[in-house]
Design a protein around this motif. Structure first.
Motif, PDB file in Angstrom:
ATOM      1  N   THR A  46     -17.187  64.188  28.647  1.00  0.00           N
ATOM      2  CA  THR A  46     -16.614  62.918  28.094  1.00  0.00           C
ATOM      3  C   THR A  46     -17.520  62.558  26.802  1.00  0.00           C
ATOM      4  OG1 THR A  46     -18.180  61.438  29.433  1.00  0.00           O
ATOM      5  CG2 THR A  46     -16.203  62.166  30.351  1.00  0.00           C
ATOM      6  N   TYR A  47     -16.924  61.692  26.033  1.00  0.00           N
ATOM      7  CA  TYR A  47     -17.941  61.212  24.776  1.00  0.00           C
ATOM      8  C   TYR A  47     -17.230  59.693  24.576  1.00  0.00           C
ATOM      9  CZ  TYR A  47     -14.435  62.593  21.310  1.00  0.00           C
ATOM     10  OH  TYR A  47     -13.309  62.967  20.401  1.00  0.00           O
ATOM     11  N   THR A  48     -18.198  59.274  23.558  1.00  0.00           N
ATOM     12  CA  THR A  48     -17.798  57.816  23.345  1.00  0.00           C
ATOM     13  C   THR A  48     -18.517  57.484  22.038  1.00  0.00           C
ATOM     14  OG1 THR A  48     -17.808  55.419  24.023  1.00  0.00           O
ATOM     15  CG2 THR A  48     -20.009  56.496  24.342  1.00  0.00           C
ATOM     16  N   PHE A  49     -18.625  56.083  21.471  1.00  0.00           N
ATOM     17  CA  PHE A  49     -19.218  55.859  20.211  1.00  0.00           C
ATOM     18  C   PHE A  49     -19.886  54.722  20.248  1.00  0.00           C
ATOM     19  CE2 PHE A  49     -14.706  57.544  20.023  1.00  0.00           C
ATOM     20  CZ  PHE A  49     -14.788  58.517  18.916  1.00  0.00           C
ATOM     21  N   ASP A  50     -20.636  54.611  19.190  1.00  0.00           N
ATOM     22  CA  ASP A  50     -21.585  53.251  19.158  1.00  0.00           C
ATOM     23  C   ASP A  50     -20.756  52.107  19.348  1.00  0.00           C
ATOM     24  OD1 ASP A  50     -23.465  55.238  18.169  1.00  0.00           O
ATOM     25  OD2 ASP A  50     -23.874  54.426  16.361  1.00  0.00           O
ATOM     26  N   LEU A  51     -21.494  51.282  19.788  1.00  0.00           N
ATOM     27  CA  LEU A  51     -20.654  49.991  20.254  1.00  0.00           C
ATOM     28  C   LEU A  51     -21.566  48.642  19.992  1.00  0.00           C
ATOM     29  CD1 LEU A  51     -17.803  49.314  21.556  1.00  0.00           C
ATOM     30  CD2 LEU A  51     -19.011  49.197  23.683  1.00  0.00           C
ATOM     31  N   VAL A  52     -20.887  47.779  19.361  1.00  0.00           N
ATOM     32  CA  VAL A  52     -21.383  46.141  19.596  1.00  0.00           C
ATOM     33  C   VAL A  52     -20.905  45.284  20.250  1.00  0.00           C
ATOM     34  CG1 VAL A  52     -21.860  44.263  17.741  1.00  0.00           C
ATOM     35  CG2 VAL A  52     -21.805  46.581  17.180  1.00  0.00           C
ATOM     36  N   GLY A  53     -21.686  44.635  21.103  1.00  0.00           N
ATOM     37  CA  GLY A  53     -21.178  43.837  22.201  1.00  0.00           C
ATOM     38  C   GLY A  53     -21.745  42.303  21.975  1.00  0.00           C
ATOM     39  N   PRO A  54     -21.868  41.455  22.886  1.00  0.00           N
ATOM     40  CA  PRO A  54     -22.122  40.134  22.432  1.00  0.00           C
ATOM     41  C   PRO A  54     -23.515  39.834  21.926  1.00  0.00           C
ATOM     42  CG  PRO A  54     -22.465  40.499  24.761  1.00  0.00           C
ATOM     43  CD  PRO A  54     -21.710  41.813  24.131  1.00  0.00           C
ATOM     44  N   PHE A  55     -23.486  38.746  21.252  1.00  0.00           N
ATOM     45  CA  PHE A  55     -25.101  38.435  20.977  1.00  0.00           C
ATOM     46  C   PHE A  55     -25.570  39.118  19.974  1.00  0.00           C
ATOM     47  CE2 PHE A  55     -24.893  37.645  25.479  1.00  0.00           C
ATOM     48  CZ  PHE A  55     -24.303  36.393  25.703  1.00  0.00           C
ATOM     49  N   GLY A  56     -24.779  39.962  19.249  1.00  0.00           N
ATOM     50  CA  GLY A  56     -25.220  41.023  18.288  1.00  0.00           C
ATOM     51  C   GLY A  56     -26.014  42.279  18.821  1.00  0.00           C
ATOM     52  N   TRP A  57     -25.761  42.289  20.172  1.00  0.00           N
ATOM     53  CA  TRP A  57     -26.168  43.480  20.771  1.00  0.00           C
ATOM     54  C   TRP A  57     -25.867  44.687  20.333  1.00  0.00           C
ATOM     55  CZ3 TRP A  57     -26.192  41.330  26.517  1.00  0.00           C
ATOM     56  CH2 TRP A  57     -27.501  40.428  26.659  1.00  0.00           C
ATOM     57  N   ALA A  58     -26.368  45.879  20.286  1.00  0.00           N
ATOM     58  CA  ALA A  58     -25.552  46.975  19.635  1.00  0.00           C
ATOM     59  C   ALA A  58     -26.329  48.068  20.302  1.00  0.00           C
ATOM     60  CB  ALA A  58     -25.815  47.227  18.036  1.00  0.00           C
ATOM     61  N   LEU A  59     -25.402  49.134  20.910  1.00  0.00           N
ATOM     62  CA  LEU A  59     -26.118  50.165  21.457  1.00  0.00           C
ATOM     63  C   LEU A  59     -25.421  51.767  20.963  1.00  0.00           C
ATOM     64  CD1 LEU A  59     -25.395  49.178  25.326  1.00  0.00           C
ATOM     65  CD2 LEU A  59     -27.608  49.011  24.199  1.00  0.00           C
ATOM     66  N   GLY A  60     -26.334  52.606  20.996  1.00  0.00           N
ATOM     67  CA  GLY A  60     -25.825  53.870  20.211  1.00  0.00           C
ATOM     68  C   GLY A  60     -24.863  54.635  21.323  1.00  0.00           C
ATOM     69  N   ALA A  61     -24.076  55.500  20.748  1.00  0.00           N
ATOM     70  CA  ALA A  61     -23.232  56.098  21.902  1.00  0.00           C
ATOM     71  C   ALA A  61     -23.872  56.787  23.009  1.00  0.00           C
ATOM     72  CB  ALA A  61     -22.373  57.025  20.951  1.00  0.00           C
ATOM     73  N   GLU A  62     -25.068  57.361  22.775  1.00  0.00           N
ATOM     74  CA  GLU A  62     -25.728  57.949  24.048  1.00  0.00           C
ATOM     75  C   GLU A  62     -26.059  56.999  25.121  1.00  0.00           C
ATOM     76  OE1 GLU A  62     -26.553  60.900  26.751  1.00  0.00           O
ATOM     77  OE2 GLU A  62     -25.432  61.145  24.607  1.00  0.00           O
ATOM     78  N   GLU A  63     -26.521  55.633  24.575  1.00  0.00           N
ATOM     79  CA  GLU A  63     -26.950  54.545  25.344  1.00  0.00           C
ATOM     80  C   GLU A  63     -25.651  54.136  26.252  1.00  0.00           C
ATOM     81  OE1 GLU A  63     -30.454  52.216  23.817  1.00  0.00           O
ATOM     82  OE2 GLU A  63     -28.798  52.547  22.267  1.00  0.00           O
ATOM     83  N   VAL A  64     -24.525  54.075  25.462  1.00  0.00           N
ATOM     84  CA  VAL A  64     -23.376  53.460  26.126  1.00  0.00           C
ATOM     85  C   VAL A  64     -22.852  54.399  27.216  1.00  0.00           C
ATOM     86  CG1 VAL A  64     -20.761  53.068  25.600  1.00  0.00           C
ATOM     87  CG2 VAL A  64     -22.677  52.190  23.777  1.00  0.00           C
ATOM     88  N   ALA A  65     -22.809  55.650  26.905  1.00  0.00           N
ATOM     89  CA  ALA A  65     -22.511  56.711  27.963  1.00  0.00           C
ATOM     90  C   ALA A  65     -23.305  56.712  29.140  1.00  0.00           C
ATOM     91  CB  ALA A  65     -22.470  58.087  27.156  1.00  0.00           C
ATOM     92  N   ARG A  66     -24.679  56.860  28.879  1.00  0.00           N
ATOM     93  CA  ARG A  66     -25.378  56.402  29.988  1.00  0.00           C
ATOM     94  C   ARG A  66     -25.256  55.297  30.961  1.00  0.00           C
ATOM     95  NH1 ARG A  66     -31.337  59.088  28.141  1.00  0.00           N
ATOM     96  NH2 ARG A  66     -30.418  61.028  27.569  1.00  0.00           N
ATOM     97  N   GLY A  67     -25.155  54.177  30.366  1.00  0.00           N
ATOM     98  CA  GLY A  67     -24.810  52.893  30.887  1.00  0.00           C
ATOM     99  C   GLY A  67     -23.514  53.123  31.835  1.00  0.00           C
TER     100      GLY A  67
END
Length: 196
Positions: free
Chosen positions: A151-172
């Motif tokens: 699987t793979y994914t992409f960088d993502l921005v969520g609430p409160f200006g929180w931003a995660l890199g794709a690897e962090e998003v995938a691990r989460g």
């Protein structure tokens, strides 16, 4: 790893539109496509069923909307379609939402009619349609195996200006699935080894 003789491989949204980096942003796991191909090859060689899932986005700006080249499966997936071996069978599911269980035809009904209780989920994106399909599969009572490195994914921005890199998003996503008991998260090599 014990992969059932009739376990279904659910290949989620491996479509050309996900190659449009200008739309999605940076991705993780450049080896994902090779791992997805390896899983399909293993399933077809052993006569297990493969479900190909395609996202037909209703959003007018989506690269995945019907009628656009981005809606098509990536070439390596398309050339493997229709090559299922044995009695395994093959199914094409189209959907407009995250879960393959809310697509056409009814995936749950198809799996139950075939007596399938174990599914292996791979595809795009780790934290979106692949994760949602895995979660719902777990809720419906299937034994779900999630092939993380297929699987793979992409960088993502969520609430409160929180931003995660794709690897962090995938691990989460993997931590939520595995830690929450929705799926067993493993690597492709372990799945392939258990399916031979």
């Amino acid at each position: 790893m014990n992969i059932a003789e009739n376990a279904a491989l659910v290949v989620v949204d491996v479509q050309k539109g996900f190659e449009e980096e200008d739309h999605w942003g940076p991705r993780n796991n450049p080896g994902a496509d090779d791992n997805i191909a390896s899983l399909i090859d293993t399933w077809q060689a052993t006569g297990r069923p493969v479900v190909f899932v395609r996202h037909d986005s209703p959003k007018p700006d989506s690269p995945l909307r019907p009628g656009q080249e981005g809606n098509d499966f990536k070439e390596y997936v398309e050339k493997r379609r229709g090559k299922g071996g044995g009695d395994g069978g093959e199914l094409l599911v189209t959907k407009t939402v995250n879960s393959a269980f809310y697509g056409t035809p009814d995936l749950d009904a198809w799996l139950r009619a075939a007596g399938i209780s174990q599914i292996v989920v791979a595809g795009i994106q780790t934290n979106m349609c692949a994760e949602t399909t895995a979660r719902m599969g777990g809720n419906l009572g299937y034994e779900v195996v999630f092939a993380y490195d297929a699987t793979y994914t992409f960088d993502l921005v969520g609430p409160f200006g929180w931003a995660l890199g794709a690897e962090e998003v995938a691990r989460g996503a993997a931590v939520s699935l595995h830690g929450g008991g929705f799926a067993r998260v493993v690597m492709t090599q372990e799945v392939v080894g258990g399916a031979r």
